[in-house]
Design a protein around this motif. Structure first.
Motif, PDB file in Angstrom:
ATOM      1  N   GLN A  73       0.782  -1.230   0.000  1.00  0.00           N
ATOM      2  CA  GLN A  73       0.000   0.000   0.000  1.00  0.00           C
ATOM      3  C   GLN A  73       0.818   1.287   0.000  1.00  0.00           C
ATOM      4  N   ILE A  74       2.110   1.207   0.309  1.00  0.00           N
ATOM      5  CA  ILE A  74       2.880   2.450   0.418  1.00  0.00           C
ATOM      6  C   ILE A  74       4.043   2.517  -0.566  1.00  0.00           C
ATOM      7  N   ILE A  75       4.851   1.486  -0.635  1.00  0.00           N
ATOM      8  CA  ILE A  75       6.102   1.591  -1.408  1.00  0.00           C
ATOM      9  C   ILE A  75       6.149   0.658  -2.609  1.00  0.00           C
ATOM     10  N   LEU A 474      14.226   0.783   5.576  1.00  0.00           N
ATOM     11  CA  LEU A 474      13.165   1.227   4.662  1.00  0.00           C
ATOM     12  C   LEU A 474      12.946   2.735   4.783  1.00  0.00           C
ATOM     13  N   VAL A 475      12.871   3.216   6.015  1.00  0.00           N
ATOM     14  CA  VAL A 475      12.644   4.649   6.230  1.00  0.00           C
ATOM     15  C   VAL A 475      13.799   5.467   5.658  1.00  0.00           C
ATOM     16  N   ALA A 529       5.355   3.611  10.365  1.00  0.00           N
ATOM     17  CA  ALA A 529       6.641   4.313  10.335  1.00  0.00           C
ATOM     18  C   ALA A 529       6.830   5.049   9.012  1.00  0.00           C
ATOM     19  N   LEU A 530       6.460   4.400   7.918  1.00  0.00           N
ATOM     20  CA  LEU A 530       6.606   5.034   6.608  1.00  0.00           C
ATOM     21  C   LEU A 530       5.633   6.199   6.441  1.00  0.00           C
ATOM     22  N   ASN A 535       5.044  12.152   6.462  1.00  0.00           N
ATOM     23  CA  ASN A 535       4.481  13.372   7.027  1.00  0.00           C
ATOM     24  C   ASN A 535       5.559  14.295   7.587  1.00  0.00           C
ATOM     25  N   ILE A 536       6.531  13.719   8.252  1.00  0.00           N
ATOM     26  CA  ILE A 536       7.622  14.525   8.822  1.00  0.00           C
ATOM     27  C   ILE A 536       8.442  15.170   7.713  1.00  0.00           C
TER      28      ILE A 536
END
Length: 548
Positions: A73-75, A474-475, A529-530, A535-536
């Motif tokens: 869903q994210i990467i 990953l981050v 975390a991702l 957002n950060i």
């Protein structure tokens, strides 16, 4: 590991006595949702056993890290940057089919020419460095301190008390395991003969006509053994592993007169004596599997049709062999951390620890040096089932010197979870602490790479740390602008928390709430975390705390 074998030994000895001999917001804690649906009360399938750490708590009711969900869903269609993760451990099988394509390579060095081509102070360091030379077995630190008369009088007195307690226990456990093994083997031989077959089930035992008291005892023993394994051969294998473990304790780890460092040729208590080791960071024997297992958790090649999928892609694994079959030396750890920081690692996995550290300042300085290079250090909390906030339970290395405040903000300490959400989800062996353990992650019965293209389960906070190191990779891959301290904070703030009651130390009388046994009170979660990192990095959100 000691805890596991000790408990099994007690149980087995008792049995012998009895027989006569896409979203943009973080997922909040799903306590109300989880408690409202049926939990996993059946055994995990074979596939789930091998991948449970990647599961999603909400969808699967398994306390995994939502790794698969994050990829899907994210990467899924994103490209990240390569991240070097150093594994300071027992060496890695650098020829493993699931690791050979994810190794860090020092492009400035020419292999096997006996020269330091890149001038970094290390010869032929193609995939990392070996600070142990050809040594393998080692003493525990407190045995070494007594042999060499190292440390002040008070510390040596504590070391003496520890050795006087642990050595006779190891001797007794070794003898007990040998006795139990012989009883089981004798019973197994008699039953196989009575049944006329080499492989049998627990149900088969009930079909035997017990004409003698001895056969009754044989069946009673084997019935008990089936509670420790699916079949008798696996139980025998575990007993043999226990004998090996306690034999190594007696002969090496707790043997005050043993000198495991001799093959290396240096003075391990002289920090300036650095001309030692070699450029081959591969494990020396098949049983030296710890580092290979850790590396696979972090970054085993994903979706190659072999073995396992590591947590992270876009990773290069740097192998630093510095942890022997016994306690690591402070000098080796300090130099390994500095090597990693100087040669491009952004994350260092440290799945080791000990209760005595005569040159801890060398390691503290190395930790601070890594912080100056923007390197995140992920450290295993340890496997003694202890509260690390209690000063009577020292665990090195750490980032606080037992002084109340942390010396740097680049170390994250990880406790271990089991696959069973609820009261038993904290591994009984895992250390914990509201101040000195930061987060929890899957660490019990984790399936990963082993030497010689094999795979198996291992358990410990040693397995939980690389799970977190993988998420950190990953981050840092997809959000390289984030600093090591920011990544640490993201991992802590984005996890899933729950106030469910849990048992710590494997002791039901020590039940407490999960949110009180670590600084964050959370389980690390890759999906969250991702999202938080995104957002950060885009200024949509700020971290709750940048304090140490």
């Amino acid at each position: 590991m000691t805890t596991t074998y000790s408990k099994l030994s007690a149980a087995l000895s008792l049995s012998i006595l009895l027989v006569g001999c896409g979203a943009t917001t973080l997922v909040s804690t799903p306590v109300e949702n989880i408690d409202a649906v049926p939990l996993k009360i059946t055994e995990l399938t074979e596939a789930q056993q091998k991948t449970w750490g990647h599961a999603d708590l909400i969808n699967d009711t398994i306390p995994g890290m939502s790794i698969d969900k994050a990829y899907e869903q994210i990467i899924k269609n994103k490209k990240g940057k390569k991240v070097v993760v150093a594994v300071v451990d027992s060496g890695i099988d650098i020829e493993h089919e699931d690791l050979d394509d994810v190794l860090w390579t020092n492009t400035g060095e020419r292999p096997n020419n006996g020269k330091d081509d890149d001038g970094n102070g290390y010869v032929d360091d193609i995939h990392g460095y070996n600070f142990l030379g050809e040594s393998y077995n080692e003493q525990l630190e407190y045995a070494r301190m007594l042999r060499l008369n190292i440390g002040d009088a008070s510390t040596r007195a504590k070391a003496r008390l520890m050795l006087d307690k642990e050595y006779p226990e190891a001797v007794q456990n070794k003898q007990q395991y040998e006795q139990i093994l012989q009883v089981v083997k004798n019973a197994d031989e008699a039953v196989r003969k009575a049944l006329g077959k080499d492989v049998y089930s627990k149900d088969d035992l009930q079909s035997i006509e017990t004409k003698t008291e001895q056969m009754q005892q044989n069946i009673a023993v084997l019935n008990q053994m089936f509670s420790y394994g699916d079949d008798i051969p696996s139980v025998i294998d575990e007993l043999n592993e226990g004998i090996t473990y306690f034999t190594e304790q007696v002969n090496y780890n707790l043997n005050k007169d043993f000198d495991g460092r001799k093959p290396v040729g240096d003075n391990p208590y002289d920090f300036n004596d650095r001309s030692y080791g070699n450029g081959n960071p591969k494990n020396r024997v098949d049983s030296e599997s710890h580092g290979t297992h850790v590396a696979g958790i972090i970054a085993a090649e994903r979706n190659n049709g072999k073995g396992v999928n590591g947590v992270a892609k876009n990773v290069q694994i740097m192998s630093l062999r510095a942890v022997p079959n016994g306690d690591e030396y402070d000098k080796d750890i300090a130099l390994a951390i500095r090597y990693a920081a100087d040669n491009g690692a952004k994350i260092i996995n440290c799945s080791f620890g000990k209760s005595f550290s005569p040159n801890a300042e060398w390691v503290y300085d190395a930790i601070k040096y890594a912080a100056s290079k923007d390197v995140l250090i992920v450290h295993a909390a340890g496997n003694d089932g202890n509260d690390l906030d209690n000063p009577e339970n020292p665990n090195y290395p750490n980032d606080h010197k037992y002084a109340g405040s942390e010396i740097s903000n680049n170390v994250i300490t990880v406790g271990a979870l089991t696959s069973k959400y609820g009261s038993e989800m904290v591994a009984g062996f895992s250390n914990y602490g509201a101040q000195n353990v930061d987060v929890f992650a899957p660490g019990a019965k984790v399936y990963s790479t082993m030497p010689n293209n094999s795979y198996d389960f291992q358990g410990g906070t040693s397995m939980a740390a690389p799970a977190v190191a993988g998420i950190a990779a990953l981050v840092r891959s997809y959000y390289p602008q984030l600093s090591a301290s920011q990544v640490k904070q993201i991992l802590m703030e984005s996890g899933l928390s729950t106030k469910t009651s849990v048992i710590v130390s494997g002791d039901a009388s020590k039940a407490t709430t999960f949110n009180t046994i670590s600084k964050s009170g959370k389980m690390v979660n890759a999906y969250n975390a991702l999202l938080l990192a995104d957002n950060i990095s885009k200024g949509r959100q700020s971290l709750a705390s940048n304090s140490k």
